[in-house]
Design a protein around this motif. Structure first.
Motif, short mmCIF file in Angstrom:
data_model
loop_
_atom_site.label_atom_id
_atom_site.label_comp_id
_atom_site.label_asym_id
_atom_site.label_seq_id
_atom_site.Cartn_x
_atom_site.Cartn_y
_atom_site.Cartn_z
N MET A 269 3.85 -5.97 -53.63
CA MET A 269 3.51 -7.07 -52.73
C MET A 269 2.99 -6.54 -51.40
SD MET A 269 6.65 -9.64 -53.59
CE MET A 269 7.00 -10.03 -55.30
N VAL A 270 3.54 -5.42 -50.93
CA VAL A 270 3.01 -4.79 -49.72
C VAL A 270 1.56 -4.38 -49.94
CG1 VAL A 270 3.20 -2.81 -48.18
CG2 VAL A 270 5.26 -4.02 -48.90
N LEU A 271 1.28 -3.79 -51.10
CA LEU A 271 -0.10 -3.41 -51.44
C LEU A 271 -1.00 -4.64 -51.47
CD1 LEU A 271 -2.22 -1.35 -52.44
CD2 LEU A 271 -1.39 -1.77 -54.77
N LEU B 154 1.26 -11.77 -40.66
CA LEU B 154 2.58 -11.76 -40.03
C LEU B 154 3.07 -13.18 -39.75
CD1 LEU B 154 2.16 -8.77 -37.53
CD2 LEU B 154 3.38 -8.80 -39.72
N LEU B 155 2.16 -14.06 -39.33
CA LEU B 155 2.54 -15.46 -39.10
C LEU B 155 2.96 -16.11 -40.42
CD1 LEU B 155 2.79 -17.91 -37.28
CD2 LEU B 155 0.34 -18.35 -37.59
N GLY B 156 2.24 -15.82 -41.50
CA GLY B 156 2.62 -16.35 -42.81
C GLY B 156 3.99 -15.85 -43.24
N LEU B 157 4.26 -14.56 -43.02
CA LEU B 157 5.58 -14.01 -43.37
C LEU B 157 6.69 -14.69 -42.57
CD1 LEU B 157 4.71 -10.19 -43.52
CD2 LEU B 157 5.23 -11.69 -45.45
N ALA B 158 6.41 -14.95 -41.28
CA ALA B 158 7.41 -15.62 -40.43
C ALA B 158 7.68 -17.04 -40.92
CB ALA B 158 6.94 -15.61 -38.98
N LEU B 159 6.62 -17.77 -41.25
CA LEU B 159 6.80 -19.14 -41.73
C LEU B 159 7.56 -19.16 -43.06
CD1 LEU B 159 3.27 -20.65 -40.94
CD2 LEU B 159 5.42 -21.14 -39.77
N GLY B 160 7.36 -18.12 -43.89
CA GLY B 160 8.05 -18.05 -45.16
C GLY B 160 9.54 -17.85 -45.02
N LEU C 214 1.76 -10.14 -63.46
CA LEU C 214 2.69 -9.58 -62.49
C LEU C 214 3.31 -10.64 -61.59
CD1 LEU C 214 0.58 -6.48 -61.38
CD2 LEU C 214 2.47 -6.51 -63.02
N GLY C 215 2.73 -11.84 -61.59
CA GLY C 215 3.24 -12.88 -60.72
C GLY C 215 2.81 -12.73 -59.28
N ILE C 216 1.75 -11.91 -59.05
CA ILE C 216 1.27 -11.65 -57.69
C ILE C 216 -0.07 -12.31 -57.49
CG2 ILE C 216 0.74 -9.87 -56.00
CD1 ILE C 216 3.62 -9.84 -56.93
N LEU D 184 -1.64 -17.93 -45.84
CA LEU D 184 -1.06 -18.55 -47.02
C LEU D 184 -0.51 -17.50 -47.98
CD1 LEU D 184 -0.57 -21.38 -48.20
CD2 LEU D 184 -2.60 -21.06 -49.59
N LEU D 185 -1.21 -16.38 -48.12
CA LEU D 185 -0.71 -15.30 -48.97
C LEU D 185 0.61 -14.76 -48.43
CD1 LEU D 185 -3.94 -13.30 -49.88
CD2 LEU D 185 -2.45 -14.52 -51.46
N GLY D 186 0.68 -14.57 -47.10
CA GLY D 186 1.93 -14.11 -46.50
C GLY D 186 3.04 -15.12 -46.68
N PHE D 187 2.72 -16.40 -46.57
CA PHE D 187 3.71 -17.46 -46.73
C PHE D 187 4.28 -17.48 -48.16
CE2 PHE D 187 4.72 -21.93 -47.77
CZ PHE D 187 5.68 -22.18 -46.81
N VAL D 188 3.42 -17.24 -49.16
CA VAL D 188 3.85 -17.24 -50.55
C VAL D 188 4.61 -15.97 -50.90
CG1 VAL D 188 3.04 -17.20 -52.95
CG2 VAL D 188 2.04 -18.80 -51.32
N LEU D 189 4.07 -14.83 -50.46
CA LEU D 189 4.68 -13.55 -50.84
C LEU D 189 5.88 -13.18 -49.99
CD1 LEU D 189 1.52 -11.35 -51.56
CD2 LEU D 189 3.08 -12.38 -53.21
N GLY D 190 5.99 -13.73 -48.77
CA GLY D 190 7.08 -13.37 -47.87
C GLY D 190 8.46 -13.53 -48.47
#
Length: 501
Positions: free
Chosen positions: A152-154, A175-181, A322-324, A438-444
């Motif tokens: 997921m980092v990749l 980073l904003l997406g990760l925070a919202l997640g 892979l679910g990614i 959106l990718l960060g929000f889903v993967l976070g």
């Protein structure tokens, strides 16, 4: 090989049911429609239709949404060629030479080249998807929490590197997406995080509200502000079948575009748009007639059209195996699967084989439908450009609000959608792509869960991420990707690629 034929037999049995055929046709029709209309892309449409998928069977819902995605690649080329207005971002490159061919009276040849290249690429990419699905799923079972976290980092780094625009802005959006997640209740402790005592936020931020706000409301606000004049193509389109010389020139380009799009579609952050730009750059560099590019080179239509369709379909490989999600549309597909309590990943092939193989088989059927929908009905699609946006956009906004409200019967979700719509508009004005968010929000949340599992199994030892060979290999690939894109020559090539149009 025998197992593959058995699986495809199950897939066609599922896809050929009257219900699934109908939804495949609806998806292809909607995809063509939103591809033709500038300003409405597949991400916007899929985000708007997510609430409807609650009422559909999972197989039918995913078949329809997939049809919208790859159908938009077909439809986008029609207006790109006829009126120099790319209906979809991946068709920007097609407009360069396609429109010049139309101006020289060769609109029919350009449209046929785009349609045939797309059909050939779509069929081949679906074959690759079917062939690689089983091996990739078996490999995925070797993944533990550490490997999934590294993958997921990749994926997130790939999304940053391959996003158009500023790298710094793309990182900020991730980073904003990760925070919202992280908003919602912690699954381990049961404690609400960052909910600010708002009850509706304790179950996390509504994915549909985020997606519809960023890609529905925001797109409409941007398009209303632009008010660009749309001309209509008045000349009659003739000679839809390319000549022998046309075939001789465009087939090699279509083959190269198919191969390039198939490979790039699998990469994190890849997909249709990147594939189209890369194909055009390749064709221009290797052509003996490079001076014709920009003036009506048929290779400049065939290569990008084949590449964007191949990239659109092979982007399903990391999602299904892979679910990614590799791009924003795949992130929306994750949301659709989650709505139906389906966890994306290798277990889908064993727990829902009819869904997995039915979706793959439907892509062959959908490509055949799109040839019929696009070439004979060109006149109809051009007439749609005459629909005034002052009627179209209010109807879409009303549809969005009704859809969001119907999920939880909660007006808070509607207000949240409007809020994300305004935020998306501001992001666009600042040149910040919402897709990485959106990718960060889903993967976070998935990254956090797998990291915590890996640390739990290793008793809090972070070295487990680099001592496990597969996880270490993925992290090394991530670092190499960052180092390569940091090289001045590569960075300049990346910037030039997105400015090519």
């Amino acid at each position: 090989m025998e197992a593959l034929f058995e699986n495809l037999s199950l897939g066609f049995e599922t896809a050929l049911s009257l219900q699934n055929l109908a939804y495949a046709f609806i998806g292809c029709l909607l995809g063509t429609l939103i591809g033709v209309l500038p300003g409405l892309g597949p991400s916007t449409t899929i985000a708007m239709l997510l609430p409807i998928t609650y009422t559909l069977p999972p197989v039918s819902a995913l078949i329809m949404l997939a049809g919208i995605y790859y159908g938009a690649q077909y439809g986008g080329s029609t207006t790109a060629i006829l009126v120099n207005l790319p209906g979809e971002s991946s068709s920007v490159v097609t407009a360069i030479d396609g429109y010049q061919m139309a101006r020289r009276g060769r609109a029919g040849a350009a449209l046929a080249t785009a349609g045939l290249s797309s059909f050939m690429a779509g069929c081949f990419a679906t074959l690759v998807l079917a062939a690689f699905a089983q091996p990739m799923s078996e490999l995925a079972f070797e993944f533990g929490p550490a490997e999934y976290f590294s993958l997921m980092v990749l994926g997130l780094v790939g999304a940053v590197v391959l996003a158009s625009g500023s790298l710094i802005k793309a990182i900020g959006m991730i980073l904003l997406g990760l925070a919202l997640g992280m908003v919602g209740t912690d699954v381990n402790s049961g404690v609400a995080r960052y909910s600010f005592d708002i009850p509706e936020l304790t179950d996390s931020i509504n994915f549909v509200a985020v997606a519809m706000g960023l890609f529905g409301f925001a797109e409409i606000l941007n398009n209303v502000e632009q008010r660009e004049h749309r001309e209509t193509f008045t000349n009659k389109v003739t000679h839809l079948f390319p000549s022998g010389e046309d075939f001789r020139r465009f087939l090699p380009a279509a083959v190269r575009g198919t191969a390039l799009g198939t490979a790039l579609g699998i990469l994190p952050g890849g997909g249709a748009t990147l594939s189209a730009f890369a194909s055009y750059t390749l064709e221009k560099k290797i052509s003996r007639r490079s001076e014709e590019f920009g003036k009506g080179a048929i290779e400049g239509v065939a290569g990008p059209e084949a590449a964007n369709n191949a990239g659109a379909q092979t982007s399903f490989i990391p999602l299904l195996t892979l679910g990614i999600p590799s791009n924003v549309v795949m992130a929306l597909m994750v949301g659709a699967m989650t709505i139906h309590n389906i966890q994306p990943g290798p277990q889908v092939m064993t727990s829902n084989p009819d869904l997995f193989w039915g979706l793959i088989a439907s892509m062959w059927l959908g490509n055949a439908m799109l040839i019929v929908l696009n070439l004979p009905l060109i006149g109809l699609w051009v007439k749609l450009l005459k629909v005034p946006y002052r009627f179209l956009y209010p109807a879409i906004l009303a549809f969005c609000c009704i859809g969001v409200y119907s999920i939880n019967n909660n007006t808070f979700d509607v207000f949240m959608t409007v809020g994300f719509g305004v935020a998306g508009y501001v992001f666009a004005r600042c040149g910040m792509e919402p897709a990485p968010l959106l990718l960060g929000f889903v993967l976070g949340p998935m990254m956090e869960e797998n990291l915590r599992r890996a640390l739990l199994l290793s008793r809090g030892d972070f070295s487990t991420l680099v001592t496990r060979p597969l996880s270490a290999g993925l992290l090394v690939a991530t670092v190499l990707m960052v180092l390569v894109v940091a090289l001045p020559a590569i960075r300049k090539t990346r910037e030039d690629a997105f400015k090519e149009a």
